[in-house]
Design a protein around this motif. Structure first.
Motif, mmCIF file in Angstrom:
data_model
loop_
_atom_site.group_PDB
_atom_site.id
_atom_site.type_symbol
_atom_site.label_atom_id
_atom_site.label_comp_id
_atom_site.label_asym_id
_atom_site.label_seq_id
_atom_site.Cartn_x
_atom_site.Cartn_y
_atom_site.Cartn_z
ATOM 1 N N GLY A 230 15.527 -1.362 -1.154
ATOM 2 C CA GLY A 230 14.798 -0.390 -1.947
ATOM 3 C C GLY A 230 13.747 0.222 -1.045
ATOM 4 O O GLY A 230 13.447 -0.310 0.018
ATOM 5 N N VAL A 231 13.188 1.352 -1.471
ATOM 6 C CA VAL A 231 12.119 1.948 -0.679
ATOM 7 C C VAL A 231 11.128 2.624 -1.625
ATOM 8 O O VAL A 231 11.526 3.267 -2.599
ATOM 9 C CB VAL A 231 12.669 2.936 0.372
ATOM 10 N N VAL A 232 9.852 2.412 -1.362
ATOM 11 C CA VAL A 232 8.794 3.072 -2.141
ATOM 12 C C VAL A 232 8.542 4.416 -1.461
ATOM 13 O O VAL A 232 8.086 4.461 -0.323
ATOM 14 C CB VAL A 232 7.515 2.215 -2.174
ATOM 15 N N ALA A 233 8.885 5.500 -2.170
ATOM 16 C CA ALA A 233 8.974 6.791 -1.491
ATOM 17 C C ALA A 233 8.146 7.880 -2.155
ATOM 18 O O ALA A 233 8.037 7.953 -3.375
ATOM 19 C CB ALA A 233 10.438 7.229 -1.431
ATOM 20 N N GLU B 104 0.838 -1.204 0.000
ATOM 21 C CA GLU B 104 0.000 0.000 0.000
ATOM 22 C C GLU B 104 0.871 1.251 0.000
ATOM 23 O O GLU B 104 2.072 1.180 0.297
ATOM 24 C CB GLU B 104 -0.891 0.014 1.254
ATOM 25 N N ILE B 105 0.248 2.403 -0.296
ATOM 26 C CA ILE B 105 0.995 3.664 -0.217
ATOM 27 C C ILE B 105 0.383 4.629 0.809
ATOM 28 O O ILE B 105 0.898 5.714 1.035
ATOM 29 C CB ILE B 105 1.101 4.353 -1.598
ATOM 30 N N ASN B 106 -0.704 4.222 1.410
ATOM 31 C CA ASN B 106 -1.342 5.029 2.453
ATOM 32 C C ASN B 106 -1.617 4.174 3.681
ATOM 33 O O ASN B 106 -1.889 2.989 3.540
ATOM 34 C CB ASN B 106 -2.677 5.601 1.948
ATOM 35 N N PRO B 107 -1.631 4.753 4.884
ATOM 36 C CA PRO B 107 -1.305 6.140 5.224
ATOM 37 C C PRO B 107 0.206 6.371 5.231
ATOM 38 O O PRO B 107 0.972 5.416 5.282
ATOM 39 C CB PRO B 107 -1.882 6.286 6.627
ATOM 40 N N ARG B 108 0.613 7.630 5.204
ATOM 41 C CA ARG B 108 2.045 7.928 5.143
ATOM 42 C C ARG B 108 2.730 7.599 6.472
ATOM 43 O O ARG B 108 2.256 7.968 7.533
ATOM 44 C CB ARG B 108 2.269 9.423 4.839
ATOM 45 N N GLU C 260 11.761 11.150 0.197
ATOM 46 C CA GLU C 260 13.050 11.367 -0.471
ATOM 47 C C GLU C 260 13.786 12.555 0.158
ATOM 48 O O GLU C 260 15.001 12.520 0.344
ATOM 49 C CB GLU C 260 12.823 11.598 -1.971
ATOM 50 N N ARG C 261 13.047 13.593 0.493
ATOM 51 C CA ARG C 261 13.689 14.741 1.153
ATOM 52 C C ARG C 261 14.235 14.328 2.526
ATOM 53 O O ARG C 261 15.313 14.756 2.941
ATOM 54 C CB ARG C 261 12.686 15.895 1.313
ATOM 55 N N ALA C 262 13.480 13.477 3.220
ATOM 56 C CA ALA C 262 13.951 12.975 4.525
ATOM 57 C C ALA C 262 15.258 12.212 4.328
ATOM 58 O O ALA C 262 16.218 12.382 5.090
ATOM 59 C CB ALA C 262 12.897 12.076 5.162
ATOM 60 N N TYR C 263 15.301 11.394 3.278
ATOM 61 C CA TYR C 263 16.512 10.634 2.957
ATOM 62 C C TYR C 263 17.709 11.562 2.779
ATOM 63 O O TYR C 263 18.802 11.306 3.299
ATOM 64 C CB TYR C 263 16.270 9.801 1.691
ATOM 65 N N GLY D 84 10.454 6.262 -6.511
ATOM 66 C CA GLY D 84 9.590 7.376 -6.127
ATOM 67 C C GLY D 84 8.269 7.381 -6.876
ATOM 68 O O GLY D 84 8.191 6.950 -8.025
ATOM 69 N N PHE D 85 7.245 7.845 -6.183
ATOM 70 C CA PHE D 85 5.963 8.044 -6.859
ATOM 71 C C PHE D 85 5.407 9.415 -6.483
ATOM 72 O O PHE D 85 5.736 9.959 -5.420
ATOM 73 C CB PHE D 85 4.964 6.923 -6.547
#
Lengths: 135, 284
Positions: free
Chosen positions: B75-78, B51-55, B83-86, B104-105
């Motif tokens: 890998g990470v689905v971001a 899933e992509i939610n919740p963050r 990505e900014r946190a990374y 990234g999505f």
């Protein structure tokens, strides 16, 4: 690598906030508040955030302790429960039901506290029952 | 979008690089019944539960694994905020960029709106089309019109609600110090609510300067509904205007609070070359 988030309910009070206990190879490495649950909605209080601080604490009791000759000695549950039943029974006969108070725990489930209340009132015949959240 | 992400994750988990190595896992969210939580998917896993939610701050998961498993490649689905946190974590030795692949999505326009997000997409964009930036938080515009006394009253009214759960700090991907000033008895006396005004929240705000990447996890996790991101939006605005620094924008940009005025890094080793610096020790 065995990474897991185990959904569970906070044991500190009756609100029922849910959280995921994050483990790596069996070791707790974090707590994530559950964002998919209506009660806590991704929020926790300080107790919830630190709910794992006692789980592998060196001071945590993992077996019952019985005081023998002034010293606390590890015992089996059978031994501890038998001793409690004997002593409480003797005290009740000797001094009456109201000579004993029952102190329940906010860390137990509703069901466990209900049973404890039954034990105090129906088995031991005393209304002397309270819980640690009032301390 | 989610189907495409699941498909690409499956492909990446089965791919081998030129040295014949595969990713050890993909950090993402997994649905189990009605609940969703961070998870590490491995090759062969059922990806219909991805899933992509919740963050969730997934880069914190990456950091925890990178620190404990020195050889692991993930890998990470971001999202954009992940990505900014990374970016800010990697330059502070919390994540090893050599051992991470970012898939990234793009966030939807609604999500950008809800988060007041200035950049609702990552640079490593693999799935989705960038949405337009969200608007500025209206509280920030209102704040700008207030007098100093009104601003003080505003924050006083907000911070008095604080129950000192430390959730804002705990959920923050950029909060990873081993010792936290918010737990220092010299600054915050234990056993009192509300916490010292305005010190408690300003300690965190100062530490967030050059770190806050506007993921808004803190505000979402605050049980007292304090509009924390107003504070951090204001801080981010000042950082950009006064020091030209935008947290999360550039892995090579040195944070102004981590260098001297001559731009000499205060970090051990060469901050531009993560290989010279071991990952920071495991914090809280």
């Amino acid at each position: 690598m065995d990474y897991k988030n185990t959904l569970t309910t906070c044991i500190y009070c009756g609100c029922g906030c849910q959280m995921n206990i994050e483990t790596l190879d069996g070791q707790i490495i974090g707590v994530w508040p559950s964002k998919t649950q209506e009660i806590s909605q991704g929020k926790l209080c300080i107790k919830g955030w630190n709910v794992t601080s006692f789980s592998d604490h060196a001071d945590r009791l993992t077996t019952p302790l019985i005081r023998k000759n002034g010293e606390l000695v590890e015992a089996s549950w059978d031994e501890a429960l038998t001793l409690m039943a004997e002593r409480l029974g003797a005290i009740k006969t000797e001094s009456g039901p109201d000579s004993v108070a029952f102190l329940a725990s906010a860390k137990c489930t509703n069901e466990e506290n209900y049973l404890f209340n039954k034990l105090a009132r129906a088995v031991f015949n005393t209304n002397n029952i309270d819980h640690c959240a009032r301390l | 979008m989610i189907d495409e992400i699941r498909k690409i994750v499956a492909e990446r988990l089965n791919e081998t690089d030129d040295k014949g190595a595969r990713l050890d896992g993909m950090v993402a969210l997994r649905r189990t019944g009605p609940a969703v939580a961070p998870h590490v998917f491995v090759a062969g896993d059922d990806l219909s539960t991805l899933e992509i939610n919740p963050r969730y701050p997934l880069m914190t998961v990456v950091s925890r694994l990178h620190k404990r498993l020195p050889d692991i490649r993930l890998g990470v689905v971001a999202r954009g905020c992940d990505e900014r946190a990374y970016v800010e974590m990697a330059k502070r030795n919390q994540i090893d960029p050599e051992r991470l692949v970012i898939l990234g999505f793009a966030c939807t326009a609604e999500e950008a709106l809800e988060c007041y997000c200035a950049e609702p997409f990552p640079k490593n964009l693999v799935v989705g089309t960038p949405a337009a930036p969200g608007p500025q938080n209206p509280i920030v515009a209102k704040y700008d019109t207030m007098t100093l006394a009104e601003r003080r009253a505003f924050w006083k009214q907000q911070f008095v609600k604080c129950i000192k759960c430390y959730g804002c700090r705990n959920i923050c991907p950029e909060c990873f110090c081993e010792a936290c000033a918010m737990e220092d008895k010299a600054w915050v006396e234990p056993g009192f609510l509300a916490p010292p005004f305005p010190a408690f929240h300003l300690i965190r705000a100062m530490h967030m300067a050059s770190r806050c990447i506007a993921c808004r996890q803190c505000e979402h996790t605050c049980p007292a509904h304090i509009p924390l991101t107003v504070l951090y939006d204001l801080m981010r605005r000042d950082m950009e205007a006064l020091l030209g620094y935008v947290p999360g924008a550039d892995l090579a940009a040195l944070p102004p609070l981590s260098v001297t005025l001559e731009q000499t890094p205060l970090l051990l080793g060469d901050a531009h070359d993560p290989a010279t610096i071991p990952l920071a020790p495991i914090g809280r």
